[in-house]
Design a protein around this motif. Structure first.
Motif, short mmCIF file in Angstrom:
data_model
loop_
_atom_site.label_atom_id
_atom_site.label_comp_id
_atom_site.label_asym_id
_atom_site.label_seq_id
_atom_site.Cartn_x
_atom_site.Cartn_y
_atom_site.Cartn_z
N LYS A 34 11.84 -42.94 -20.46
CA LYS A 34 10.97 -41.78 -19.86
C LYS A 34 11.54 -40.52 -20.33
N GLN A 35 12.88 -40.24 -20.62
CA GLN A 35 13.35 -38.93 -20.97
C GLN A 35 13.35 -38.89 -22.76
N GLY A 36 13.21 -39.81 -23.25
CA GLY A 36 13.07 -39.49 -24.71
C GLY A 36 12.89 -40.95 -25.42
N MET B 6 7.81 -29.23 -21.64
CA MET B 6 9.17 -30.10 -22.08
C MET B 6 10.10 -29.83 -20.91
N GLY B 7 11.10 -30.77 -20.68
CA GLY B 7 12.39 -30.55 -19.79
C GLY B 7 12.81 -32.03 -19.38
N ASN B 8 13.73 -32.03 -18.44
CA ASN B 8 14.15 -33.38 -18.22
C ASN B 8 13.91 -33.23 -16.45
N VAL B 9 14.66 -34.61 -16.12
CA VAL B 9 14.46 -34.68 -14.70
C VAL B 9 14.77 -33.60 -13.69
N HIS B 10 15.49 -32.66 -14.05
CA HIS B 10 15.82 -31.39 -13.30
C HIS B 10 14.71 -30.46 -13.08
N ARG C 214 14.57 -42.72 -29.57
CA ARG C 214 15.39 -42.55 -30.65
C ARG C 214 14.64 -43.42 -31.62
N TYR C 215 14.32 -42.93 -32.89
CA TYR C 215 13.50 -43.72 -33.69
C TYR C 215 13.85 -43.41 -35.63
N LEU C 216 13.40 -44.34 -35.97
CA LEU C 216 13.55 -44.06 -37.60
C LEU C 216 12.50 -43.26 -38.35
N GLU C 217 12.86 -42.44 -39.31
CA GLU C 217 11.88 -41.80 -39.98
C GLU C 217 11.87 -42.04 -41.39
N LEU C 218 10.97 -42.49 -42.24
CA LEU C 218 10.94 -42.62 -43.66
C LEU C 218 10.14 -41.44 -44.43
N THR C 219 10.84 -40.81 -45.22
CA THR C 219 10.35 -39.72 -45.97
C THR C 219 10.15 -40.18 -47.56
N TYR C 220 9.01 -39.95 -48.14
CA TYR C 220 8.89 -40.04 -49.54
C TYR C 220 8.03 -39.02 -50.38
N ALA C 221 8.68 -38.41 -51.22
CA ALA C 221 7.93 -37.34 -51.90
C ALA C 221 7.67 -36.19 -51.11
N GLY C 222 8.52 -35.99 -50.11
CA GLY C 222 8.34 -34.65 -49.17
C GLY C 222 7.59 -35.05 -48.05
N GLY C 223 6.72 -36.17 -47.82
CA GLY C 223 5.94 -36.62 -46.85
C GLY C 223 6.46 -37.75 -45.75
N VAL C 224 6.12 -37.66 -44.87
CA VAL C 224 6.54 -38.79 -43.89
C VAL C 224 5.64 -40.01 -43.88
N LEU C 225 6.45 -41.23 -44.14
CA LEU C 225 5.38 -42.36 -43.90
C LEU C 225 5.07 -43.11 -42.63
N ARG C 226 3.85 -43.25 -42.46
CA ARG C 226 3.38 -43.87 -41.08
C ARG C 226 3.70 -45.33 -40.98
N ASP C 227 3.96 -45.81 -39.69
CA ASP C 227 3.97 -47.14 -39.81
C ASP C 227 3.16 -48.13 -40.12
N GLU C 228 1.66 -47.88 -40.06
CA GLU C 228 0.89 -48.74 -40.33
C GLU C 228 0.58 -48.83 -41.87
N VAL D 67 17.55 -41.05 -38.57
CA VAL D 67 17.45 -41.29 -37.12
C VAL D 67 16.65 -39.89 -36.57
N LYS D 68 15.97 -39.83 -35.87
CA LYS D 68 15.33 -38.86 -35.15
C LYS D 68 15.62 -39.14 -33.45
N ASP D 69 15.89 -37.89 -33.06
CA ASP D 69 15.93 -37.77 -31.48
C ASP D 69 14.65 -37.00 -30.88
N GLU D 70 13.65 -37.85 -30.34
CA GLU D 70 12.62 -36.88 -29.57
C GLU D 70 12.62 -36.82 -28.28
#
Length: 517
Positions: free
Chosen positions: A41-43, A99-103, A45-59, A77-80
């Protein structure tokens, strides 16, 4: 197909099958490098693949995305951080993340309204917040009192009848804003201040100039709706902000220049917390606005026989303005738009809610029904009177029938099972359509067959093509043209590729979409 994956200074080779997607490749990378991913719920952590300057989508399939043999793909590795709350804006129908957390849930509703105001550009006195169940949230309460959880969605509602006005203010349509302004003088002045505040946030220079010519000042506080002027103890602190503060928060350089050029008092205008536009610009990090405001504050105002620093000139200007207001009060030149006995008022939690985002049609529907009912009754009565007059003037025989006068429209007849309200709304739609048809001529309808190739102008081919396009738009939610533009924009993110390769990639992805349907 063998490709190389660069991850944290390492470069390893992977064998990718022709039909494997980016998601499959991410799973292989995760297992090989033993990467820990999370999604809560708070965030996430995922992988991001980039090729030729663009981000590749999962599908996507790697081959369709233009990845060739022995290509190098960057992995990170990206933290969102996930939004703590979502606000559904009833005016723009957008979902705004906060944006924010539980506080954040331990803060007051007033604090949340300040954050929402910075996001959507509306003054805090224009809207209220409600839970999904429709429970109104008051400024003095804590968010946790409403049993909210992280990721919950709240609703932003505005004053009834203001939906069209605020929507036109967001878009910067001055003529439509003028059309929706109230005839009540007190509400009119408040609406104009709100419109200038929104124009300052979104950078609508023409609308801001038009409102300033109407007498609206950028250093004037927004205030509250006249229905709530009496309850000063529950005012939100941000009602003391002006349009100049909204422009400084949004970094609208042109609007700040326009406000200062018309009224130099904007330089020293303070919020209830003592913040000037310069301090707000420094806090928000708007460098251009900071440099301009500092230059204006340290400038000199020259007169024929004397020159004054800007800070001294502003103090003299304030003194003259206060003296002018007192003189106007004594001589009663300036009208005072204050709440008087007999005016409507709103008490939170006791009176009927006035902030439910009703549009003008729903707000005045009962009035329009009365107008339509009186119109139809008058027409039927006049036609009946004319028929009776004809009966008196011309004696009729048994076989004769008196024709209905052509200059009177016939009364609309409905079936027995048709509801009366539906009949009235139907007649109202007819009247509105006739009015628009009389004032705005529609352009001629062109035939789609004229733009098709010669081999597709046959009726069977046209029917087949139209049915295919309709099914495509129905299942995908986009027209073929919109689909092509969408994939061209995606392919343009790969900036390191030549334009022809980007075009080929967009064509491949668009074909894939058709095949998947």
């Amino acid at each position: 197909m063998r490709v190389f994956i660069a991850f944290e200074g390492l470069c390893e080779s992977f064998d990718i099958l022709p039909g494997q997607t980016v998601k499959d490749a991410k799973q292989m990378i995760k297992n090989f490098f033993h990467i820990q991913l999370s999604d809560d719920k708070q965030g996430r952590r995922y992988l991001e693949l980039t090729y030729a300057g663009g981000v590749l989508r999962d599908e996507w399939v790697l081959a369709d995305a233009g990845v060739t043999l022995c290509s190098t793909i960057k992995c990170a590795v990206k933290d969102e951080e996930k939004p703590a709350l979502y606000i559904y804006n009833a005016v723009t129908q957008e979902k705004v993340p906060i944006m924010g957390n539980v506080h954040l849930l331990t803060e007051t509703v007033a604090k949340l309204k300040s954050l929402v105001s910075l996001k959507c550009g509306f003054p805090v006195s224009v809207f209220c917040l409600r839970t999904i169940d429709g429970k109104e949230m008051y400024d003095c309460n804590i968010l946790s009192d409403y049993k909210l959880e992280l990721g919950a969605t709240l609703r932003l509602d505005v004053w009834d009848g203001w939906k069209e006005l605020l929507s036109d203010c967001v878009l910067g349509h001055s003529q439509n804003v003028q059309w929706h302004l109230s005839k009540n003088e007190a509400i009119l002045r408040y609406q104009q201040r709100v419109a200038l505040y929104i124009a300052a946030h979104f950078g609508h220079l023409k609308m801001a100039e038009w409102l300033q010519k109407k007498g609206v000042r950028a250093d004037e506080a927004i205030g509250v709706h006249p229905y709530k002027e009496w309850c000063c103890e529950t005012y939100h602190p941000d009602i003391g902000k002006g349009a100049i503060h909204a422009a400084a928060e949004a970094g609208q350089m042109l609007l700040i220049k326009a406000f200062v050029a018309r009224n130099v008092l904007c330089l020293e205008c303070q919020t209830p917390f003592g913040q000037t536009p310069l301090r707000i610009s420094i806090h928000k990090g708007h460098k251009d606005c900071v440099l301009y405001l500092i230059m204006k504050m340290w400038s000199v105002v020259s007169f024929p026989k004397i020159s004054l620093p800007m800070n001294i000139y502003i103090k003299v200007k304030k003194w003259l303005f206060v003296a002018q207001k007192k003189i106007c009060k004594l001589k009663r030149w300036a009208p005072q738009f204050k709440t008087r006995v007999g005016d409507p008022f709103v008490v939170d939690g006791f009176t009927e809610p006035k902030m439910t985002s009703k549009d003008l049609h729903n707000l005045h529907q009962h009035k329009w029904k009365k107008i339509i009912r009186s119109y139809t009754n008058s027409q039927s009565q006049s036609s009946q009177d004319f028929a009776n007059a004809v009966l008196k003037l011309q004696p009729k025989t048994e076989k004769e029938k008196i024709p209905t006068p052509s200059r009177f429209p016939p009364v609309m007849k409905t079936s027995d099972n048709l509801d009366r309200l539906e009949a009235e709304s139907y007649s109202m739609d007819i009247i509105h359509n006739n009015l628009w048809n009389a004032q705005i001529p529609l352009p001629p309808i062109t035939s789609i067959n004229s733009n098709l190739p010669h081999n597709l102008t046959m009726p069977q081919a046209t029917l087949l093509l139209n049915s295919s396009l309709e099914s495509f738009s129905k299942h995908l939610g986009r027209t073929p043209r919109q689909n092509a533009i969408y994939y061209l924009s995606l392919a343009s993110e790969f900036k390191e590729k030549p334009w022809l390769q980007q075009l080929d990639m967009a064509r491949t992805l668009a074909k894939k979409t058709v095949y998947q349907l």
